[in-house]
Design a protein around this motif. Structure first.
Motif, PDB file in Angstrom:
ATOM      1  N   PRO A 150     -11.919   4.893  23.747  1.00  0.00           N
ATOM      2  CA  PRO A 150     -12.537   6.204  23.876  1.00  0.00           C
ATOM      3  C   PRO A 150     -13.387   6.242  25.362  1.00  0.00           C
ATOM      4  N   ILE A 151     -13.595   7.226  25.854  1.00  0.00           N
ATOM      5  CA  ILE A 151     -14.606   7.327  27.143  1.00  0.00           C
ATOM      6  C   ILE A 151     -15.681   8.035  26.683  1.00  0.00           C
ATOM      7  N   ASP A 152     -16.852   7.394  26.772  1.00  0.00           N
ATOM      8  CA  ASP A 152     -18.076   8.073  26.222  1.00  0.00           C
ATOM      9  C   ASP A 152     -18.399   9.121  27.166  1.00  0.00           C
ATOM     10  N   SER A 153     -18.983  10.227  26.529  1.00  0.00           N
ATOM     11  CA  SER A 153     -19.318  11.597  27.186  1.00  0.00           C
ATOM     12  C   SER A 153     -20.475  11.225  28.260  1.00  0.00           C
ATOM     13  N   LYS A 154     -21.134  10.120  28.123  1.00  0.00           N
ATOM     14  CA  LYS A 154     -22.220  10.003  28.791  1.00  0.00           C
ATOM     15  C   LYS A 154     -21.801   9.055  30.026  1.00  0.00           C
ATOM     16  N   THR A 155     -20.571   8.614  30.048  1.00  0.00           N
ATOM     17  CA  THR A 155     -19.972   7.707  31.432  1.00  0.00           C
ATOM     18  C   THR A 155     -18.757   8.481  31.761  1.00  0.00           C
ATOM     19  N   ASN A 156     -17.780   7.594  32.339  1.00  0.00           N
ATOM     20  CA  ASN A 156     -16.500   8.220  32.818  1.00  0.00           C
ATOM     21  C   ASN A 156     -15.611   7.094  33.012  1.00  0.00           C
ATOM     22  N   GLU A 157     -14.363   7.526  33.355  1.00  0.00           N
ATOM     23  CA  GLU A 157     -13.319   6.463  33.514  1.00  0.00           C
ATOM     24  C   GLU A 157     -13.463   5.083  34.254  1.00  0.00           C
ATOM     25  N   ILE A 158     -14.532   5.172  35.252  1.00  0.00           N
ATOM     26  CA  ILE A 158     -14.916   3.951  36.097  1.00  0.00           C
ATOM     27  C   ILE A 158     -15.561   2.990  35.248  1.00  0.00           C
ATOM     28  N   THR A 159     -16.148   3.413  34.279  1.00  0.00           N
ATOM     29  CA  THR A 159     -17.071   2.356  33.454  1.00  0.00           C
ATOM     30  C   THR A 159     -16.256   1.819  32.113  1.00  0.00           C
ATOM     31  N   ALA A 160     -15.231   2.737  32.152  1.00  0.00           N
ATOM     32  CA  ALA A 160     -14.262   2.517  30.750  1.00  0.00           C
ATOM     33  C   ALA A 160     -13.154   1.579  31.075  1.00  0.00           C
ATOM     34  N   ILE A 161     -12.825   1.726  32.485  1.00  0.00           N
ATOM     35  CA  ILE A 161     -11.266   1.069  33.167  1.00  0.00           C
ATOM     36  C   ILE A 161     -11.611  -0.574  32.797  1.00  0.00           C
ATOM     37  N   PRO A 162     -12.901  -1.187  33.280  1.00  0.00           N
ATOM     38  CA  PRO A 162     -13.149  -2.670  32.995  1.00  0.00           C
ATOM     39  C   PRO A 162     -13.074  -2.690  31.630  1.00  0.00           C
ATOM     40  N   LYS A 163     -13.764  -2.230  30.775  1.00  0.00           N
ATOM     41  CA  LYS A 163     -13.866  -2.740  29.161  1.00  0.00           C
ATOM     42  C   LYS A 163     -12.268  -2.709  28.641  1.00  0.00           C
ATOM     43  N   LEU A 164     -11.559  -1.769  29.177  1.00  0.00           N
ATOM     44  CA  LEU A 164     -10.168  -1.735  28.600  1.00  0.00           C
ATOM     45  C   LEU A 164      -9.559  -2.989  29.021  1.00  0.00           C
ATOM     46  N   LEU A 165      -9.683  -3.286  30.338  1.00  0.00           N
ATOM     47  CA  LEU A 165      -8.685  -4.543  31.096  1.00  0.00           C
ATOM     48  C   LEU A 165      -9.412  -5.757  30.373  1.00  0.00           C
ATOM     49  N   LYS A 166     -10.608  -5.769  29.867  1.00  0.00           N
ATOM     50  CA  LYS A 166     -10.944  -6.828  29.226  1.00  0.00           C
ATOM     51  C   LYS A 166     -10.338  -7.312  27.943  1.00  0.00           C
ATOM     52  N   LEU A 167      -9.958  -6.201  27.457  1.00  0.00           N
ATOM     53  CA  LEU A 167      -9.135  -6.356  26.179  1.00  0.00           C
ATOM     54  C   LEU A 167      -7.693  -6.982  26.171  1.00  0.00           C
ATOM     55  N   LEU A 168      -7.254  -6.879  27.282  1.00  0.00           N
ATOM     56  CA  LEU A 168      -5.870  -7.348  27.551  1.00  0.00           C
ATOM     57  C   LEU A 168      -5.513  -8.833  28.374  1.00  0.00           C
ATOM     58  N   ASP A 169      -4.385  -9.220  28.116  1.00  0.00           N
ATOM     59  CA  ASP A 169      -4.242 -10.402  28.865  1.00  0.00           C
ATOM     60  C   ASP A 169      -3.268 -10.001  29.962  1.00  0.00           C
ATOM     61  N   ILE A 170      -3.854  -9.714  31.272  1.00  0.00           N
ATOM     62  CA  ILE A 170      -3.047  -9.060  32.494  1.00  0.00           C
ATOM     63  C   ILE A 170      -2.551 -10.217  33.338  1.00  0.00           C
ATOM     64  N   SER A 171      -2.546 -11.477  32.920  1.00  0.00           N
ATOM     65  CA  SER A 171      -2.160 -12.490  33.884  1.00  0.00           C
ATOM     66  C   SER A 171      -0.625 -12.234  34.338  1.00  0.00           C
ATOM     67  N   GLY A 172      -0.328 -12.142  35.789  1.00  0.00           N
ATOM     68  CA  GLY A 172       0.953 -11.937  36.151  1.00  0.00           C
ATOM     69  C   GLY A 172       1.472 -10.569  36.396  1.00  0.00           C
ATOM     70  N   SER A 173       0.514  -9.692  35.883  1.00  0.00           N
ATOM     71  CA  SER A 173       1.087  -8.044  35.493  1.00  0.00           C
ATOM     72  C   SER A 173       0.478  -7.396  36.833  1.00  0.00           C
ATOM     73  N   THR A 174       1.247  -6.240  36.988  1.00  0.00           N
ATOM     74  CA  THR A 174       0.802  -5.483  38.133  1.00  0.00           C
ATOM     75  C   THR A 174       0.153  -4.192  37.310  1.00  0.00           C
TER      76      THR A 174
END
Length: 432
Positions: A150-174
């Motif tokens: 969820p994207i908090d109403s007080k923030t935006n996608e710029i702050t949410a994207i890093p949090k989402l990426l941390k949840l994933l193992d993106i090694s080797g991915s584009t």
């Protein structure tokens, strides 16, 4: 002795739902929480895209359900389900969803698209209320959803994207993200996690955007001169050695789509590449022009050529604006990447990212009626239930070799008890 590779299957869906802690006190536990979640999910799988309709389907098939679930007190009411979804810990529910889909498909060494989606129906009916947003991570090769945030109403996608990426193992991915994700911190994080990026550059990075368009215009002109055997600009001679462009035309529904993919491995023209964006190895541009199909009274195709359309427009569309971000018929988008790409590869990656609009957002809104759902407190967990159903349907379509008509697969689940047992109660084969 060589051992054959074992086929890995996930646990039944209820196994993952049982990992969600039941927040209710003892006197409230008339219905089992995991069984309620399974029932709602099955209803969505069978095309019943509201809680009420989903539960009605379950009541009509309760004898079959009792072969797999206890359902001691029957099927819960819609209000009970809504309260249950409102009370479940949203963050923990996402982790369990990721555990389930992570055992089916890997987030490493693939193409991941990150994009936000609005839940318009869940907007509070107050003046200037923000539309709730969810940020989704999609594995584009198979069209499977890997995570939501969820994207908090007080923030935006710029702050949410890093949090989402941390949840994933993106090694080797584009990783591909729209222009809002073209931020130095996000690029650095993708690199630190072992991934790569292909990002859009628009007017939120005005200097870089202008520089990329300017150099692509010059290289395009020089390429045309080279084909004619004319004298080339000596300043651009080295850049031309690292430049490639490819044009493609295809008919898509009621329009012709003309695309030009441009890529250059010389990034010295990009000021930020010497400073903040020193990991960038390629700059590029994608030009797309959509020409609506036109026919005369006899049904003959009289659609104007690309050149004619750009000069005069057509009966169905006016002369398009060449300005970036205006008009739906012509688009011109600057790109950057930390990969050394071909023009064809750049186009393929970008088209896969665009596909999530049709393969995910449109399906969630049109097929699952997500945009019409008035759920507010339960909206995020209800969206997760839709994603369980969406992924199961997508996996079954892949196995059956079906087209992207998801409603047909919903009909198959509604009519075929063996299919429901296979994907809900027997576990799913991993795609590794």
């Amino acid at each position: 002795m060589i051992c054959a590779e074992r086929e890995f299957r996930t646990a039944p869906l209820i196994y993952y739902f049982r990992q969600i802690p039941d927040y209710r006190c003892g006197r409230e536990k008339k219905h089992d929480l995991a069984e309620m979640l399974v029932c709602v999910t099955i209803g969505f799988l069978c095309g019943r895209t509201t809680i009420r309709r989903s539960l009605n389907w379950c009541r009509n098939h309760i004898e079959w359900l009792r072969k797999h679930l206890e359902l001691k007190n029957g099927i819960a009411s819609p209000s009970t389900i809504s309260r249950m979804l409102s009370g479940i810990d949203e963050e923990l529910a996402v982790y369990i969803f990721m555990e389930w889909i992570g055992e089916i498909v890997d987030s490493k060494n693939t193409h991941l698209a990150v994009d936000g989606k609005a839940l318009c129906g869940a907007t509070e009916k107050t003046k200037n209320a923000d539309v709730p947003m969810l940020l989704n991570a999609v594995e584009t090769v198979r069209g499977l959803i890997l995570a939501q945030l969820p994207i908090d109403s007080k923030t935006n996608e710029i702050t949410a994207i890093p949090k989402l990426l941390k949840l994933l193992d993106i090694s080797g991915s584009t990783v591909t993200i729209d222009a809002i994700g073209t931020q130095t911190a996000i690029m650095n994080q993708i690199h630190e996690q072992g991934g790569h990026f292909v990002l859009t550059v628009k007017n939120n990075q005005p200097e870089a955007c202008e520089e990329i368009h300017a150099v692509m215009d010059r290289l395009e002109r020089e390429t045309a001169k080279k084909k004619k055997g004319e004298r080339l600009d000596p300043v651009l001679r080295e850049s031309l050695k690292n430049y490639e462009e490819v044009s493609r035309t295809e008919k898509n529904r009621d329009r012709y789509e003309h695309r030009t993919y441009q890529i250059c491995g010389d990034v010295s023209w990009l000021t930020k590449s010497q400073e903040e964006w020193n990991m960038v190895k390629s700059i590029g541009r994608i030009k797309q022009v959509r020409v609506p199909v036109e026919r005369d009274k006899e049904g003959n195709d009289i659609t104007p050529s690309l050149e004619e359309f750009l000069k005069k427009g057509s009966m169905r569309a006016p002369v398009p604006s060449a300005a970036e971000g205006t008009g739906k018929d012509i688009q011109c988008t600057a790109m950057i990447s930390d990969l050394t790409l071909t023009a064809e590869k750049l186009g393929s990656i970008k088209r896969m990212h665009w596909s999530i609009e049709n393969r995910l957002h449109h399906v969630l809104d049109d097929t699952f009626r997500e945009d019409r759902s008035p759920a507010k407190k339960s909206r995020n967990n209800l969206a997760l239930i839709r994603k369980y159903a969406y992924n199961i349907l997508r996996l079954s379509m892949l196995e059956a070799g079906m087209t992207n008509i998801m409603t047909e697969m919903m009909d198959c689940f509604c009519d075929n008890a063996v299919l429901r047992e296979q994907y809900v109660f027997q576990g799913i084969t991993g795609l590794y």
